[in-house]
Design a protein around this motif. Structure first.
Motif, PDB file in Angstrom:
ATOM      1  N   ALA A  98      18.605 -44.133 -21.067  1.00 16.45           N
ATOM      2  CA  ALA A  98      18.889 -44.314 -19.626  1.00 16.45           C
ATOM      3  C   ALA A  98      19.283 -42.652 -18.697  1.00 16.45           C
ATOM      4  O   ALA A  98      20.785 -42.865 -18.727  1.00 16.45           O
ATOM      5  N   GLY A  99      18.595 -41.194 -18.589  1.00 12.60           N
ATOM      6  CA  GLY A  99      19.216 -40.818 -17.944  1.00 12.60           C
ATOM      7  C   GLY A  99      20.346 -40.574 -16.598  1.00 12.60           C
ATOM      8  O   GLY A  99      20.878 -40.543 -16.779  1.00 12.60           O
ATOM      9  N   MET A 124      18.144 -39.531 -25.828  1.00 14.55           N
ATOM     10  CA  MET A 124      19.331 -39.698 -24.753  1.00 14.55           C
ATOM     11  C   MET A 124      20.258 -38.371 -25.060  1.00 14.55           C
ATOM     12  O   MET A 124      20.150 -37.809 -24.565  1.00 14.55           O
ATOM     13  N   ARG A 125      19.811 -38.334 -27.268  1.00 12.19           N
ATOM     14  CA  ARG A 125      21.047 -37.597 -27.444  1.00 12.19           C
ATOM     15  C   ARG A 125      20.290 -35.925 -27.084  1.00 12.19           C
ATOM     16  O   ARG A 125      20.912 -34.489 -28.113  1.00 12.19           O
ATOM     17  N   LYS A 126      19.531 -35.565 -26.964  1.00  8.68           N
ATOM     18  CA  LYS A 126      18.578 -33.877 -26.717  1.00  8.68           C
ATOM     19  C   LYS A 126      18.485 -33.871 -25.149  1.00  8.68           C
ATOM     20  O   LYS A 126      17.559 -33.121 -24.990  1.00  8.68           O
ATOM     21  N   ARG A 127      18.706 -34.699 -24.365  1.00  6.50           N
ATOM     22  CA  ARG A 127      18.729 -34.546 -22.714  1.00  6.50           C
ATOM     23  C   ARG A 127      19.560 -33.807 -22.407  1.00  6.50           C
ATOM     24  O   ARG A 127      21.250 -34.366 -22.607  1.00  6.50           O
ATOM     25  N   GLY A 148      26.081 -29.787 -25.567  1.00  7.62           N
ATOM     26  CA  GLY A 148      25.716 -30.436 -23.914  1.00  7.62           C
ATOM     27  C   GLY A 148      24.509 -31.017 -23.660  1.00  7.62           C
ATOM     28  O   GLY A 148      23.973 -31.458 -22.609  1.00  7.62           O
ATOM     29  N   CYS A 149      24.568 -32.378 -24.508  1.00  5.26           N
ATOM     30  CA  CYS A 149      24.130 -33.380 -24.688  1.00  5.26           C
ATOM     31  C   CYS A 149      24.275 -34.107 -24.830  1.00  5.26           C
ATOM     32  O   CYS A 149      25.948 -34.154 -25.169  1.00  5.26           O
ATOM     33  N   ARG A 324      10.218 -30.929 -19.516  1.00  4.49           N
ATOM     34  CA  ARG A 324       9.890 -30.982 -20.830  1.00  4.49           C
ATOM     35  C   ARG A 324      11.423 -31.938 -20.808  1.00  4.49           C
ATOM     36  O   ARG A 324      11.780 -31.515 -22.002  1.00  4.49           O
ATOM     37  N   VAL A 325      12.772 -32.161 -20.055  1.00 10.21           N
ATOM     38  CA  VAL A 325      13.696 -32.993 -20.583  1.00 10.21           C
ATOM     39  C   VAL A 325      14.094 -33.737 -20.377  1.00 10.21           C
ATOM     40  O   VAL A 325      14.602 -34.258 -19.759  1.00 10.21           O
TER      41      VAL A 325
END
Length: 423
Positions: A98-99, A124-127, A148-149, A324-325
């Motif tokens: 959930a961004g 989420m750990r890649k966003r 950074g994520c 892409r993100v």
């Protein structure tokens, strides 16, 4: 997991136009904003018309873990009671993918007196969240995100002082919204300023400001790139959440693809969410414009891209680098899914997506298994292709629970036959 264990759903093209009434769920974007602001308010707020889905339930559960009472008396209502203070949770806050919840709570955690860890699933750990971390650090918040994520660790001191914070909103407007909502609870006035003119979907900032105003916040805008937020805090109120415009795009597209008539219970003009602007484009089908700028209606792009497959002429989507993100790399996922229907139907050109439209596709048998990459919008948009093509199969159809748990039931209620593991 073996291939035989993968849940899948094949859409059977309807033989008649889709007709009926389907009420879209409440807006995910507004629900998660209202939940947080209500949690920061003093008193009891009733949020009606709310979305109950993975994303909003993660937010509600996180707020409970921080000492806020969140009750659910029925399927579309949250009753939120708080004293204006968030408390340190006993464990890291797990927010799935959930961004909105992740970005909003990262800023709100600076108001806590104690440590808060904000985390999510493997997606989420890649966003990215670094621009928000940098902005909060400039306000004196002790915060770290090694990659950074997420995960993000915030060591709050019960709030932050007056000041000016600059943020890069180019990757996501959610960073800006997160700062705006938290700023109303600061110890003094806060100025939030963009470091550049670019911002992902500025219309979502307007949604944020509208929710804040409903709960008593006072915000002025000295210039288009700066907001000044007074330290008013929030007062409890009853708040009605409008239907989800992003969800509505699938129904609008299903209507034009089948020549049907679907009553959503609300006119397109009544929506305040940015994705509602997609309605005018969908209504133009099969004569979509040659170039569509998706920068200000990002969540509607998967719908429009699949619709474009059947357009009279090719369509290029621009301004979509931010896709892409998202939950996945949606530019790549759309290109891949379209090209599984027919090689070269979807082409990545830099950050643009070119759809090599062909109206003659309609009615063909094009066996295609669509990898959703656990992304709800990829699943829901490619279901539209199954309205016109035989043997389109959606893998992991249950991922729609993120924002629209009743999506497959909604299609079935309109007369769409589904084969396989219906969630």
């Amino acid at each position: 997991m073996s291939e035989t264990e993968i849940r899948q759903l094949t859409i059977i093209p309807p033989e008649a136009p889709l007709r009926g009434r389907v009420l879209p769920p409440g807006s995910k974007s507004i629900t998660n904003r209202a939940l947080l602001v209500a949690a920061l308010a003093k008193g009891t707020s009733t949020l009606s018309g709310a979305l109950k889905s993975d994303d909003t339930l993660y937010m509600a559960q996180a707020l409970r873990a921080m000492g806020v009472a969140v009750e659910e008396p029925d399927a579309t209502t949250f009753v939120v009671t708080g004293d204006g203070t968030l408390r340190p949770p006993a464990a890291p806050l797990f927010l799935g993918n959930a961004g909105t919840a992740t970005r909003f709570l990262t800023a709100a955690a600076a108001l806590v007196d104690g440590e808060v860890v904000v985390d999510g699933d493997e997606h989420m750990r890649k966003r990215p969240i670094a621009p928000l971390v940098t902005a909060l650090r400039s306000l004196g918040v002790e915060i770290s995100a090694e990659t950074g994520c997420p995960p993000v660790t915030i060591r709050g001191q019960g709030g932050f002082a007056a000041g000016r914070v600059e943020v890069d909103g180019g990757l996501s407007s959610q960073y800006v919204s997160a700062l705006l909502m938290a700023a109303a609870c600061a110890r003094g006035p806060i100025e939030v300023a963009l470091t550049g003119k670019e911002i992902g979907a500025r219309g979502y900032i307007d949604l944020t400001l509208a929710v804040m105003a409903a709960f008593g916040a006072k915000v002025t805008q000295p210039d288009p790139a700066t907001w000044r937020i007074e330290p008013t805090g929030y007062g409890a109120t009853d708040f009605m959440i409008e239907p989800d415009a992003s969800a509505a795009t699938y129904l609008w597209a299903a209507e034009v693809l089948t020549g049907g008539a679907i009553d959503l219970g609300v006119q397109a003009s009544a929506f305040t969410q940015p994705d509602a602007r997609a309605h005018a484009l969908i209504a133009a089908f099969p004569h979509l414009p040659a170039v569509i700028d998706g920068s200000q209606m990002q969540d509607a792009i998967p719908t429009l891209a699949v619709l474009a497959a059947f357009n009279e002429s090719p369509v290029r989507f621009t301004g979509i680098a931010n896709l892409r993100v998202k939950e996945c790399d949606r530019v790549a996922a759309l290109a891949q899914g379209l090209s599984r229907i027919r090689p070269g139907l979807g082409i990545e050109e830099g950050d643009d997506l070119l759809v090599a439209s062909d109206p003659a596709l309609a009615g063909q048998t094009t066996p295609a298994e669509i990898d959703t990459f656990a992304d709800h919008r990829i699943a829901m948009s490619f279901a539209l292709a199954g309205l016109k093509l035989h043997e389109v199969t959606i893998l992991d159809p249950g991922c729609v629970a993120k924002t629209y748990p009743g999506y497959w039931r909604a299609l079935a209620s309109l007369g769409v036959a589904l084969e396989g593991d219906v969630p």
